[in-house]
Design a protein around this motif. Sequence first.
Motif, short mmCIF file in Angstrom:
data_model
loop_
_atom_site.label_atom_id
_atom_site.label_comp_id
_atom_site.label_asym_id
_atom_site.label_seq_id
_atom_site.Cartn_x
_atom_site.Cartn_y
_atom_site.Cartn_z
N PHE A 153 150.16 41.06 36.20
CA PHE A 153 151.47 41.09 37.26
C PHE A 153 151.63 42.24 37.86
CE2 PHE A 153 153.77 37.22 35.49
CZ PHE A 153 152.94 36.33 36.23
N ASP A 154 150.77 43.40 37.58
CA ASP A 154 150.86 44.70 38.32
C ASP A 154 150.36 44.43 39.61
OD1 ASP A 154 151.53 46.71 36.39
OD2 ASP A 154 149.25 47.09 35.97
N VAL A 155 149.62 43.49 39.95
CA VAL A 155 149.04 43.16 41.42
C VAL A 155 150.16 42.77 42.46
CG1 VAL A 155 148.65 40.48 41.12
CG2 VAL A 155 147.27 41.85 42.42
N ILE A 156 151.36 42.07 41.76
CA ILE A 156 152.24 41.95 42.99
C ILE A 156 153.23 43.18 43.06
CG2 ILE A 156 152.36 39.57 41.79
CD1 ILE A 156 154.83 40.15 40.27
N TYR A 157 153.32 44.26 42.54
CA TYR A 157 154.00 45.39 42.91
C TYR A 157 153.23 46.41 44.07
CZ TYR A 157 156.70 43.76 39.01
OH TYR A 157 157.50 43.05 38.28
N ASP A 158 153.58 46.58 45.11
CA ASP A 158 153.28 47.16 46.40
C ASP A 158 152.83 48.55 46.05
OD1 ASP A 158 153.55 44.73 47.74
OD2 ASP A 158 155.63 45.64 48.76
N ALA A 159 153.91 49.26 45.25
CA ALA A 159 153.56 50.68 45.03
C ALA A 159 152.42 50.93 44.36
CB ALA A 159 154.84 51.15 44.57
N LEU A 160 152.25 50.01 43.40
CA LEU A 160 150.95 50.37 42.63
C LEU A 160 149.66 50.39 43.15
CD1 LEU A 160 149.96 51.03 39.31
CD2 LEU A 160 149.59 48.44 39.26
N ILE A 161 149.72 49.31 44.13
CA ILE A 161 148.37 48.87 44.87
C ILE A 161 148.22 50.09 45.82
CG2 ILE A 161 146.94 47.60 46.19
CD1 ILE A 161 147.90 46.54 43.30
N TRP A 162 149.15 50.39 46.44
CA TRP A 162 149.22 51.74 47.59
C TRP A 162 148.83 52.92 46.79
CZ3 TRP A 162 154.54 50.30 49.70
CH2 TRP A 162 154.28 48.96 50.54
N GLU A 163 149.32 53.20 45.46
CA GLU A 163 148.77 54.33 44.67
C GLU A 163 147.67 54.51 44.36
OE1 GLU A 163 149.86 56.64 40.52
OE2 GLU A 163 151.33 55.06 41.05
N GLY A 164 146.99 53.29 44.36
CA GLY A 164 145.52 53.29 43.83
C GLY A 164 144.39 53.69 45.06
N ALA A 165 145.06 53.09 46.11
CA ALA A 165 144.20 53.41 47.60
C ALA A 165 144.50 54.93 47.87
CB ALA A 165 144.69 52.55 48.61
N ALA A 166 145.62 55.54 47.64
CA ALA A 166 145.91 56.75 48.27
C ALA A 166 145.13 57.68 47.06
CB ALA A 166 147.32 57.12 47.87
N ASP A 167 144.92 57.40 45.93
CA ASP A 167 144.19 58.17 44.87
C ASP A 167 142.69 58.13 45.18
OD1 ASP A 167 146.33 59.05 43.65
OD2 ASP A 167 146.30 57.63 41.96
N GLY A 168 142.17 57.26 46.23
CA GLY A 168 140.85 57.33 46.50
C GLY A 168 139.78 56.04 46.10
N ALA A 169 140.84 55.11 45.67
CA ALA A 169 139.97 53.87 45.32
C ALA A 169 139.19 52.91 46.41
CB ALA A 169 141.15 52.58 44.91
N LYS B 231 148.96 49.44 31.40
CA LYS B 231 149.70 48.71 32.61
C LYS B 231 151.04 49.31 32.84
CE LYS B 231 151.14 43.95 33.23
NZ LYS B 231 151.09 42.55 32.48
N ARG B 232 151.46 49.36 34.34
CA ARG B 232 152.45 50.14 34.86
C ARG B 232 153.89 49.17 34.70
NH1 ARG B 232 152.37 54.16 38.79
NH2 ARG B 232 150.56 54.80 37.76
N ASN B 233 153.45 48.01 34.85
CA ASN B 233 154.51 46.95 34.90
C ASN B 233 154.57 45.89 33.93
OD1 ASN B 233 155.84 47.83 37.73
ND2 ASN B 233 153.65 47.98 38.01
N PRO B 234 154.66 46.09 32.36
CA PRO B 234 154.89 45.11 31.55
C PRO B 234 155.84 44.17 32.08
CG PRO B 234 155.20 47.12 30.54
CD PRO B 234 155.07 47.59 32.08
N VAL B 235 155.54 42.75 31.79
CA VAL B 235 156.55 41.61 31.98
C VAL B 235 157.84 41.60 31.20
CG1 VAL B 235 156.69 39.14 32.63
CG2 VAL B 235 154.46 40.35 33.09
N PRO B 236 159.15 41.60 31.76
CA PRO B 236 160.26 41.51 30.98
C PRO B 236 160.38 40.17 30.44
CG PRO B 236 160.70 42.47 33.37
CD PRO B 236 159.26 42.08 33.34
N PHE B 237 160.65 39.96 29.50
CA PHE B 237 160.74 38.83 28.38
C PHE B 237 159.20 38.21 28.32
CE2 PHE B 237 164.72 39.53 30.65
CZ PHE B 237 165.39 39.55 29.52
N GLY B 238 158.32 38.77 28.58
CA GLY B 238 156.98 38.47 28.18
C GLY B 238 156.29 39.36 27.27
N GLU B 239 156.37 40.60 27.80
CA GLU B 239 155.77 41.49 27.07
C GLU B 239 156.54 42.74 26.47
OE1 GLU B 239 151.42 42.17 29.43
OE2 GLU B 239 153.14 42.88 30.56
N TYR B 240 157.87 42.47 26.71
CA TYR B 240 158.72 43.49 26.19
C TYR B 240 160.22 42.52 26.39
CZ TYR B 240 160.59 45.47 30.44
OH TYR B 240 161.44 45.78 31.79
N VAL B 241 161.23 43.23 25.72
CA VAL B 241 162.38 42.31 25.86
C VAL B 241 163.48 43.59 25.96
CG1 VAL B 241 164.52 41.14 24.82
CG2 VAL B 241 161.81 40.74 24.10
#
Length: 512
Positions: A378-394, A325-335
């Motif tokens: 919550f990865d899904v709410i970050y634009d850059a990650l979704i665009w990266e997947g498409a650019a990688d051929g998803a 997971k690229r974007n762990p949730v602050p105060f949920g998955e790490y502090v």
Amino acid sequence: MPLWAALVVSGIGGALLDVALPSLAWWPMAWVAVALALVSLIGRRVGAALLTGLVFGLAFYLLNLDFTAAWVGPIPWLALSGLEALFVAGGAALIALAYRWVPRTVPRRGRVLVTSLLVAGLWTAREAVSGGFPYGGFPWGRVGTSQVNGPFAEVVSWTGTAGLTFLVVAVVAAGVELARAPRRRGARGVRWLLPVAVLALIATAMLAVPAWATTPAGTMRVASVQGNGPAGYFDVRDAGDVLESQYDATKPLFGSEDVDVVLWPEGSVDLDPEGSVAAAAALDRVTRQLGAPLVANRVDQRGDEYFNMSFLWRDGTGIEQTYDKRNPVPFGEYVPDREFYDAIAPDLIGMIGRDYTPGTNAPVFDIDGTIAGLAICFDVIYDALIWEGAADGAQVYLFQTNNADFRGTDENLQQLAVARLRAIETGRAVVNLSTVGTSQVIAPDGTTIDGLVADAPGHMLTDVPLRTGLTPAVVIGPWINAALSWGSVIVLAGLGVVAGVRARGNAKTPAP
């Protein structure tokens, strides 16, 4: 507008923006909410604008983020809502300055257009800042997301969510300006119609332009399983209970033909299959019975670090590919800054016993020649990650999530709305799978192909369309975000300098 009235109007606007998002999802209310927010800022000084924006932000986020108080009490809810409201207050101050400086620096015939575009850019900039800061940001509750159920959603394939936010606010701001503008006759009246025509053209294009058409590339038969196990942080369970629930919900699919991949949600494997013979045997049997690899998820410990890891498992070979997971949730998955926050709220911080490390590997799996884009919760709410997947051929997206901590709230529906918008934005189908719901298969145009009811075990066996080609949102989305956000701030700063120079010049000019 008197300040007391502005505060009331702003608070109503914030509440209506929440109404525009799930679970009610009355998308037109976002337009009304933006209008109320803007009219409450016209004529305000910076201090009053900060207060007015704070009221709008609190009214919105206290309603929109109430799910954060579901299990751990009011402190996280109040803290997050307050922080996000401060960002709204800062953006409101900038918008108030735009309303002050544009009339002082821009010729009359261009004020409607300049004011509308500048105000929209500043609103978009505020969303960008809160979506990236601090600790990676929290891009939740954006105006663009509220339009997923409306007639303007297809615009997102051209502009991304930030661009859709910008266009909505620009049209609303233009309506506010036109309502305020004095009416003139003759040639001056004709010149006044020019910015009206430009903005009317923008609004018409938002309705008329279809989503960018990606290229069909066949189908993938996905067997996705919602186990409805005890996957919540506070659920009473023994190790392996979540895996057992997923396995039991998968058994009705055994013997299905032509399955290309089996999908389980986030947190679906609560035993290490590389250290547990029973867990490995269960995963092997699933892949053997269905004749397809399994995409599942578990916590992976590597030395002193923990990762929220999705993995591709195949009978006989075990784990073949992984995504952390690229974007762990602050105060949920790490502090972040744990010592500092532990001194403030030790009981709450102590509940988060381990800190997840952000992943760095590519958010895609190659599943027997088909590239699947990935996002975990919550990865899904970050634009850059979704665009990266498409650019990688998803060619399709597999989104895994665990909403068990938010049972009985509308968090899962808000996240599902983001997933639907991602489908339109990228021109790809999305399989959005939760441990407990809401799980759906979403077509590239945002419509629902298949779904499961929440809070019950179930499965879907779906021929999911595959697509190739990149939408403009994926190709130029980062540039759109930067141009709208930083561009508007730079323009505002320039207008401020010009207004200041003119004010000093007028002060030095002697009266006749």
